[in-house]
Design a protein around this motif. Structure first.
Motif, mmCIF file in Angstrom:
data_model
loop_
_atom_site.group_PDB
_atom_site.id
_atom_site.type_symbol
_atom_site.label_atom_id
_atom_site.label_comp_id
_atom_site.label_asym_id
_atom_site.label_seq_id
_atom_site.Cartn_x
_atom_site.Cartn_y
_atom_site.Cartn_z
ATOM 1 N N ASP A 134 28.035 57.919 58.809
ATOM 2 C CA ASP A 134 27.384 56.657 58.437
ATOM 3 C C ASP A 134 26.001 56.539 59.075
ATOM 4 O O ASP A 134 25.028 56.139 58.426
ATOM 5 N N VAL A 135 25.902 56.906 60.346
ATOM 6 C CA VAL A 135 24.627 56.799 61.057
ATOM 7 C C VAL A 135 23.585 57.711 60.432
ATOM 8 O O VAL A 135 22.394 57.345 60.312
ATOM 9 N N LEU A 136 23.994 58.912 59.997
ATOM 10 C CA LEU A 136 23.041 59.878 59.447
ATOM 11 C C LEU A 136 22.434 59.424 58.121
ATOM 12 O O LEU A 136 21.437 59.985 57.667
ATOM 13 N N SER A 137 23.026 58.429 57.476
ATOM 14 C CA SER A 137 22.467 57.916 56.228
ATOM 15 C C SER A 137 21.396 56.860 56.472
ATOM 16 O O SER A 137 20.768 56.368 55.527
ATOM 17 N N GLY A 138 21.167 56.494 57.737
ATOM 18 C CA GLY A 138 20.166 55.483 58.065
ATOM 19 C C GLY A 138 19.131 56.004 59.044
ATOM 20 O O GLY A 138 18.774 57.182 59.045
ATOM 21 N N SER A 139 18.683 55.125 59.915
ATOM 22 C CA SER A 139 17.663 55.476 60.900
ATOM 23 C C SER A 139 18.334 55.884 62.207
ATOM 24 O O SER A 139 19.267 55.222 62.671
ATOM 25 N N PHE A 140 17.855 56.977 62.792
ATOM 26 C CA PHE A 140 18.462 57.463 64.032
ATOM 27 C C PHE A 140 17.453 58.299 64.806
ATOM 28 O O PHE A 140 16.423 58.730 64.277
ATOM 29 N N GLU A 141 17.759 58.543 66.073
ATOM 30 C CA GLU A 141 16.977 59.442 66.917
ATOM 31 C C GLU A 141 17.806 60.684 67.193
ATOM 32 O O GLU A 141 19.036 60.648 67.156
ATOM 33 N N ARG A 142 17.122 61.786 67.474
ATOM 34 C CA ARG A 142 17.838 63.031 67.717
ATOM 35 C C ARG A 142 17.214 63.752 68.902
ATOM 36 O O ARG A 142 16.021 63.567 69.206
ATOM 37 N N GLU A 143 18.011 64.561 69.563
ATOM 38 C CA GLU A 143 17.544 65.373 70.685
ATOM 39 C C GLU A 143 18.333 66.671 70.680
ATOM 40 O O GLU A 143 19.545 66.666 70.448
ATOM 41 N N LEU A 144 17.652 67.787 70.944
ATOM 42 C CA LEU A 144 18.329 69.076 71.007
ATOM 43 C C LEU A 144 18.255 69.621 72.426
ATOM 44 O O LEU A 144 17.177 69.704 73.018
ATOM 45 N N THR A 145 19.402 69.984 72.951
ATOM 46 C CA THR A 145 19.483 70.662 74.242
ATOM 47 C C THR A 145 20.282 71.948 74.040
ATOM 48 O O THR A 145 20.870 72.170 72.966
ATOM 49 N N VAL A 146 20.314 72.804 75.071
ATOM 50 C CA VAL A 146 21.101 74.032 74.962
ATOM 51 C C VAL A 146 21.983 74.200 76.191
ATOM 52 O O VAL A 146 21.589 73.843 77.312
ATOM 53 N N ASN A 147 23.176 74.720 75.937
ATOM 54 C CA ASN A 147 24.046 75.207 76.999
ATOM 55 C C ASN A 147 23.939 76.726 77.023
ATOM 56 O O ASN A 147 23.804 77.362 75.973
ATOM 57 N N VAL A 148 24.006 77.309 78.208
ATOM 58 C CA VAL A 148 23.878 78.762 78.366
ATOM 59 C C VAL A 148 25.176 79.305 78.947
ATOM 60 O O VAL A 148 25.722 78.755 79.919
ATOM 61 N N PHE A 149 25.670 80.395 78.342
ATOM 62 C CA PHE A 149 26.910 81.033 78.781
ATOM 63 C C PHE A 149 26.629 82.474 79.181
ATOM 64 O O PHE A 149 25.836 83.173 78.540
ATOM 65 N N ASN A 150 27.281 82.909 80.243
ATOM 66 C CA ASN A 150 27.394 84.327 80.583
ATOM 67 C C ASN A 150 28.869 84.669 80.474
ATOM 68 O O ASN A 150 29.684 84.228 81.294
ATOM 69 N N GLY A 151 29.237 85.423 79.444
ATOM 70 C CA GLY A 151 30.648 85.613 79.163
ATOM 71 C C GLY A 151 31.266 84.284 78.760
ATOM 72 O O GLY A 151 30.738 83.573 77.914
ATOM 73 N N THR A 152 32.373 83.920 79.406
ATOM 74 C CA THR A 152 33.017 82.637 79.108
ATOM 75 C C THR A 152 32.571 81.530 80.060
ATOM 76 O O THR A 152 33.016 80.390 79.929
ATOM 77 N N ASP A 153 31.705 81.846 81.005
ATOM 78 C CA ASP A 153 31.246 80.859 81.990
ATOM 79 C C ASP A 153 30.007 80.137 81.496
ATOM 80 O O ASP A 153 29.006 80.771 81.126
ATOM 81 N N ARG A 154 30.079 78.802 81.493
ATOM 82 C CA ARG A 154 28.893 78.010 81.163
ATOM 83 C C ARG A 154 28.054 77.865 82.432
ATOM 84 O O ARG A 154 28.434 77.176 83.370
ATOM 85 N N VAL A 155 26.901 78.523 82.460
ATOM 86 C CA VAL A 155 26.092 78.587 83.676
ATOM 87 C C VAL A 155 24.976 77.555 83.683
ATOM 88 O O VAL A 155 24.430 77.244 84.746
ATOM 89 N N LEU A 156 24.612 77.045 82.518
ATOM 90 C CA LEU A 156 23.617 75.977 82.422
ATOM 91 C C LEU A 156 24.075 75.008 81.343
ATOM 92 O O LEU A 156 24.624 75.414 80.320
ATOM 93 N N GLU A 157 23.811 73.722 81.547
ATOM 94 C CA GLU A 157 24.249 72.710 80.586
ATOM 95 C C GLU A 157 23.142 71.692 80.351
ATOM 96 O O GLU A 157 22.482 71.236 81.285
ATOM 97 N N GLY A 158 22.939 71.355 79.067
ATOM 98 C CA GLY A 158 22.003 70.281 78.719
ATOM 99 C C GLY A 158 20.559 70.589 79.050
ATOM 100 O O GLY A 158 19.787 69.674 79.380
ATOM 101 N N GLU A 159 20.157 71.866 78.936
ATOM 102 C CA GLU A 159 18.770 72.233 79.234
ATOM 103 C C GLU A 159 17.841 71.816 78.087
ATOM 104 O O GLU A 159 18.201 71.897 76.914
ATOM 105 N N ARG A 160 16.644 71.391 78.450
ATOM 106 C CA ARG A 160 15.650 70.997 77.449
ATOM 107 C C ARG A 160 15.248 72.200 76.617
ATOM 108 O O ARG A 160 15.092 73.311 77.148
ATOM 109 N N PHE A 161 15.058 71.970 75.303
ATOM 110 C CA PHE A 161 14.702 73.060 74.395
ATOM 111 C C PHE A 161 13.545 72.582 73.530
ATOM 112 O O PHE A 161 13.649 71.546 72.864
#
Length: 370
Positions: free
Chosen positions: A10-37
């Protein structure tokens, strides 16, 4: 279609803000979270050998003077070990929801630099900016070759063989098919991915890795739409153009096969009456087909007739759509376009996402031929 709540749709059919971040994995371990991209893009093409590729610049604010610039195989962002998960967060008023765009293999670091400041006689890292190039997990199978020719197990099915060859999860989207004979896969560059793509065609579609990291076979035939793009001043579709091409409307299919003893045989299917008859004004438009999974005349007849039916059942043409970003859409989805001069239902064959507020989508639309 990527996972999202009804409220998000429903929200995507109207006005909204968006932000893209990245999580980084080494193998199955998440080593960085929510980094600016920054300066990012992600392109997906259903017909691509590897479905998706992207790039962007990860910006890391150092907490203790550490640098994220990789050196060879060292560092959490080294392309020898890193996987990235771009995550798009949609906000509108008090609403917020995040959508994973998938998991991707980092293949190169085209640029990397630290910003430093002097502190007590030494240079302290304040931030790292690391450019990343990445591909969908089809790339793992592309790189992983057969060490020697491999034969499929006797009595194996197409989906079982995809699981065996890739060692990855598989989501069943079409009826499974028993392989009619033991198949030998060639040990060559890209041979393992070639095998998966061939098995996808046997199943009646195109094999790709989806945003959940699983192999799926996207059907050739367009099914019911899973979402709608709407035109209009407050809608999501900004521009639509279409193109019609008869080059791929074949009215004759000739199959070239070999039986179990290596003897060649041919199978032919053609349109004999109506507007698309080979003797009519349209004239013959011939397609040649081969498969080493076909071993009998009966299998050959069924195969060429299937290819012919798919061709004459519809004419495919591409519709280019520019619309506001919708992170739920991925290649292979079937979507409807409403509010244009005529109703359109098509399969998404390409998506271009970036840090722009808009995305470009290509729809493969089938026009029925009578």
């Amino acid at each position: 279609m990527r996972n999202g709540s009804a409220d998000l749709i429903d929200v995507l059919s109207g006005s909204f803000e968006r932000e893209l971040t990245v999580n980084v994995f080494n193998g199955t371990d998440r080593v960085l979270e929510g980094e600016r991209f920054e300066s990012w893009q992600l392109d997906s093409v259903l017909s691509g050998r590897v479905c998706s590729d992207g790039s962007g610049v990860l910006v890391h604010a150092s907490q203790g003077g550490e640098s994220l610039v990789p050196v060879g195989t060292s560092g959490v962002l080294s392309p020898f070990r890193a996987r990235v998960e771009p995550v798009m967060t949609i906000r509108a008023g008090g609403f917020s929801e995040s959508v994973s765009l998938g998991m991707f293999r980092v293949t190169s670091v085209p640029s990397a630099a630290d910003t430093t400041t002097p502190f007590e006689g030494r240079e302290l890292v304040v931030a790292s900016r690391v450019g990343l190039r990445f591909y969908s997990l089809d790339e793992d199978v592309e790189r992983w070759g057969f060490r020697f020719p491999e034969q499929s197990p006797a009595g194996s099915s197409a989906y079982a063989e995809i699981r065996r060859i890739t060692g990855m999860p598989v989501e069943v989207t079409l009826a499974d098919v028993a392989l009619p004979t033991a198949k030998v896969w060639e040990a060559k560059q890209g041979g393992r991915l070639d095998a998966v793509h061939e098995l996808g065609r046997v199943l009646g579609g195109t094999a790709m890795v989806n945003s959940r990291g699983a192999w799926v076979v996207v059907p050739d035939k367009v099914a019911d739409p899973v979402m709608t793009l709407r035109l209009g001043e407050l809608g999501t579709v900004l521009d639509v153009n279409d193109e019609i091409d008869t080059d791929t409307v074949y009215n004759e299919v000739i199959g070239s096969f070999e039986d179990a003893d290596g003897n060649p045989f041919y199978s032919i299917a053609s349109v004999d009456s109506g507007d698309l008859a080979t003797t009519g004004s349209y004239r013959p438009n011939t397609r040649y087909y081969a498969s080493d999974l076909v071993k009998t005349p009966q299998q050959g007849k069924a195969a060429v007739q299937s290819v012919l039916d798919l061709s004459i059942g519809s004419q495919m043409y591409d519709v280019q759509v520019q619309c506001h970003v919708n992170p739920l859409v991925e290649v292979g989805d079937v979507v409807a376009v409403e509010g244009w001069v005529r109703a359109l239902v098509g399969q998404v064959t390409a998506v271009k996402l970036s840090d722009s507020a808009y995305m470009n989508v290509t729809l493969r639309v089938h026009r029925e031929l009578s």
